[in-house]
Every structure is written in C-alpha cells, then in structure tokens.
Scaffold this motif. Structure first.
Motif, mmCIF file in Angstrom:
data_model
loop_
_atom_site.group_PDB
_atom_site.id
_atom_site.type_symbol
_atom_site.label_atom_id
_atom_site.label_comp_id
_atom_site.label_asym_id
_atom_site.label_seq_id
_atom_site.Cartn_x
_atom_site.Cartn_y
_atom_site.Cartn_z
ATOM 1 N N HIS A 47 46.139 36.581 44.573
ATOM 2 C CA HIS A 47 45.346 35.759 43.657
ATOM 3 C C HIS A 47 44.977 36.507 42.382
ATOM 4 O O HIS A 47 44.862 35.896 41.319
ATOM 5 C CB HIS A 47 44.071 35.291 44.377
ATOM 6 C CG HIS A 47 44.341 34.508 45.623
ATOM 7 N ND1 HIS A 47 44.584 33.150 45.619
ATOM 8 C CD2 HIS A 47 44.437 34.913 46.923
ATOM 9 C CE1 HIS A 47 44.805 32.738 46.860
ATOM 10 N NE2 HIS A 47 44.720 33.783 47.663
ATOM 11 N N ARG A 48 44.768 37.823 42.501
ATOM 12 C CA ARG A 48 44.410 38.664 41.357
ATOM 13 C C ARG A 48 45.386 39.838 41.337
ATOM 14 O O ARG A 48 45.072 40.934 41.840
ATOM 15 C CB ARG A 48 42.966 39.162 41.458
ATOM 16 C CG ARG A 48 41.915 38.083 41.700
ATOM 17 C CD ARG A 48 41.939 36.976 40.684
ATOM 18 N NE ARG A 48 41.861 37.478 39.307
ATOM 19 C CZ ARG A 48 42.140 36.713 38.254
ATOM 20 N NH1 ARG A 48 42.530 35.461 38.408
ATOM 21 N NH2 ARG A 48 42.050 37.225 37.048
ATOM 22 N N PRO A 49 46.597 39.668 40.780
ATOM 23 C CA PRO A 49 47.661 40.671 40.903
ATOM 24 C C PRO A 49 47.279 42.068 40.426
ATOM 25 O O PRO A 49 47.763 43.055 40.956
ATOM 26 C CB PRO A 49 48.794 40.079 40.070
ATOM 27 C CG PRO A 49 48.561 38.607 40.095
ATOM 28 C CD PRO A 49 47.072 38.450 40.093
ATOM 29 N N GLY A 50 46.402 42.175 39.448
ATOM 30 C CA GLY A 50 46.007 43.484 38.966
ATOM 31 C C GLY A 50 44.712 43.979 39.576
ATOM 32 O O GLY A 50 44.173 44.995 39.125
ATOM 33 N N GLY A 51 44.209 43.264 40.584
ATOM 34 C CA GLY A 51 42.921 43.637 41.149
ATOM 35 C C GLY A 51 41.775 43.412 40.194
ATOM 36 O O GLY A 51 40.705 44.016 40.347
ATOM 37 N N ASP A 52 41.968 42.531 39.214
ATOM 38 C CA ASP A 52 40.943 42.311 38.190
ATOM 39 C C ASP A 52 39.919 41.297 38.709
ATOM 40 O O ASP A 52 40.104 40.093 38.613
ATOM 41 C CB ASP A 52 41.555 41.854 36.864
ATOM 42 C CG ASP A 52 42.489 40.664 37.027
ATOM 43 O OD1 ASP A 52 43.119 40.533 38.089
ATOM 44 O OD2 ASP A 52 42.585 39.857 36.083
ATOM 45 N N VAL A 53 38.847 41.811 39.278
ATOM 46 C CA VAL A 53 37.736 40.996 39.733
ATOM 47 C C VAL A 53 36.497 41.425 38.967
ATOM 48 O O VAL A 53 36.452 42.492 38.342
ATOM 49 C CB VAL A 53 37.531 41.141 41.255
ATOM 50 C CG1 VAL A 53 38.757 40.624 42.010
ATOM 51 C CG2 VAL A 53 37.228 42.583 41.655
ATOM 52 N N ASP A 54 35.475 40.573 39.015
ATOM 53 C CA ASP A 54 34.285 40.818 38.201
ATOM 54 C C ASP A 54 33.178 41.541 38.953
ATOM 55 O O ASP A 54 32.285 42.121 38.321
ATOM 56 C CB ASP A 54 33.754 39.489 37.654
ATOM 57 C CG ASP A 54 34.777 38.814 36.745
ATOM 58 O OD1 ASP A 54 35.139 39.416 35.723
ATOM 59 O OD2 ASP A 54 35.232 37.699 37.076
ATOM 60 N N ALA A 55 33.218 41.511 40.277
ATOM 61 C CA ALA A 55 32.203 42.193 41.076
ATOM 62 C C ALA A 55 32.673 42.243 42.522
ATOM 63 O O ALA A 55 33.492 41.420 42.963
ATOM 64 C CB ALA A 55 30.855 41.486 40.989
#
Length: 245
Positions: A47-55
């Motif tokens: 779902h977030r291929p670059g591991g880019d999450v907000d928290a």
C-alpha cells in the motif's frame, strides 16, 4: 478516504501465509500505522511502496507487535530521499528492543519517538493511550478525529480502561488470543473473544474487529464466542481486509 487495512492478525508468531499484529489507518490522506509485528512490512509496502507513512503507534515491545519496525527503519534509512523523521509513539522499551536488531542504523535517524501512555496530537487525530495489563508495559489506544473514533486493545488483558478507550467507538479492534468462557479465569494479561465482546458491549462500540488470534486457533469459534457477549457487528480480522470507516 477513511479506511483500516489489516496487515496481520496473529499473536505470538505468524501462521503460514499470515502476519503478526499490524494495521494501516488512513484518514483523508493521513496514514497511521498501528503495530508492526512479524511479516507486516511486506503487506504495508503493498500500500505504501516506499514506507512513506505519517506516524507509527506501537502498543508494546513484544516482537509480534514491533519487530518490523526494524524493517521499516531500513526501508526509510536507505531510501534515495529519506524525508523527515516519522513520529513514533511507543511504550518504554520498544526503542531498545528494536534497536538491538539495528547495529548500524540508528532508529532516531528515521523516527521521532514520543512516549505513551499519554495524550498526543497526531495529524488529524487525538491519541489517548492508557496502561493496560500485560506481561510488559502496554498501552491501549483511542484515536479520535472528526467523524471517527477507533479504539485498539493491542495484546492486553481485561481492564476498566477498555471501557473508556472504546467508549462509543465506531470500531473497536480487540485482541482475542484466548478461547473459552471469561468466567473461567484464564490469563489476566490476555483477552478471549468473549472478553472482547463483553468490553465492546460495555463501551457501547458500534463494531468489533477481533484480532491477535493464537496460531492454530479456531477463528469461527472465537467469533461465535464474541457473539455471546456482544450484539453488534463482529468481524474476524483477515490479512488484507479493508474496512471503510
């Protein structure tokens, strides 16, 4: 878009084809991860291929809830553009436990740690976290934003704090590790599905999502057990399940 994606559902260790505890909560473009146990990172990266999450919120230091925080650290550490540090809300002990798996990459280079239990503002959410009974320091979680309240028991035992955390929740995500009648006693540091149902009913939650199943347990039985104590909608969590919120 407001939804919860199940990354993993197993307690202790993941069964074949499954993962340990983990969830991705998305709210109008804000992406928050709840726990990252064994084998959850590959599912998050779908779902977030670059591991880019907000928290990220980690309820406690047991590896079936935090092991893949190490893997997410590596994804972000070696990214071509690392970006700002990710706010990390966790109980004491998590950083040291995960850092022991990271001899060369400092978690603080990727994450900005904050301690729970406490009250924090995370993007659109107010995070209320309270201590819950477990074998190590553990925080139950309540996340509120306009039009949404989600509560998460993590891997804890029964406690009056659950009634506060899940009060009026649109969705109560609750551990169902044990099987059997709550009157039998069991382990005070863990919940059964019947316990989860009882606390969901006491809190007035609208929906109950059962998770943290012991490997090999009969999930249909757990769902039936929860129905003896909760009359609302009950869902047994499955890897890849997406719940609109």
């Amino acid at each position: 878009m407001r939804r919860l994606t199940v990354l993993g559902t197993c307690g202790a260790w993941p069964e074949a084809g499954r993962s340990a505890s983990g969830f991705l909560l998305e709210y109008d473009g804000f992406r928050l991860v709840l726990d990252l146990g064994y084998a959850t990172l590959p599912r998050l990266l779908e779902h977030r291929p670059g591991g880019d999450v907000d928290a990220v919120v980690i309820t406690h230091e047991h590896p079936d809830h935090c092991a893949d925080l190490s893997a997410l650290c590596r994804v972000r550490h070696f990214a071509p553009e690392r970006g700002p540090r990710i706010p990390l809300y966790c109980t004491p002990g998590v950083i040291a436990r995960v850092q022991a798996m990271e001899p060369t990459e400092d978690l603080h280079d990727v994450f900005d740690p904050h301690t729970i239990p406490a009250v924090h503002r995370i993007g659109p959410f107010r995070l209320d976290a309270e201590p819950l009974p477990h074998h190590v320091p553990h925080a139950g979680v309540r996340l509120t934003a306009p039009g949404l309240t989600l509560a998460y028991s993590g891997d804890a035992g029964p406690s009056p704090a659950l009634a506060r955390l899940a009060a009026g929740a649109d969705l109560f995500v609750a551990g169902a590790t044990l099987q059997g009648d709550p009157e039998d006693g069991g382990d005070p540091h863990l919940m059964s599905a019947a316990d989860a149902g009882a606390w969901a009913a006491r809190a007035g939650a609208a929906r109950l999502l059962l998770t943290h199943f012991w490997p090999g347990s009969d999930r249909a039985r757990s769902t039936a057990d929860a129905r003896t104590t909760f009359s609302g909608e009950i869902l047994p969590a499955e890897e890849g399940m997406v719940l609109p919120l």
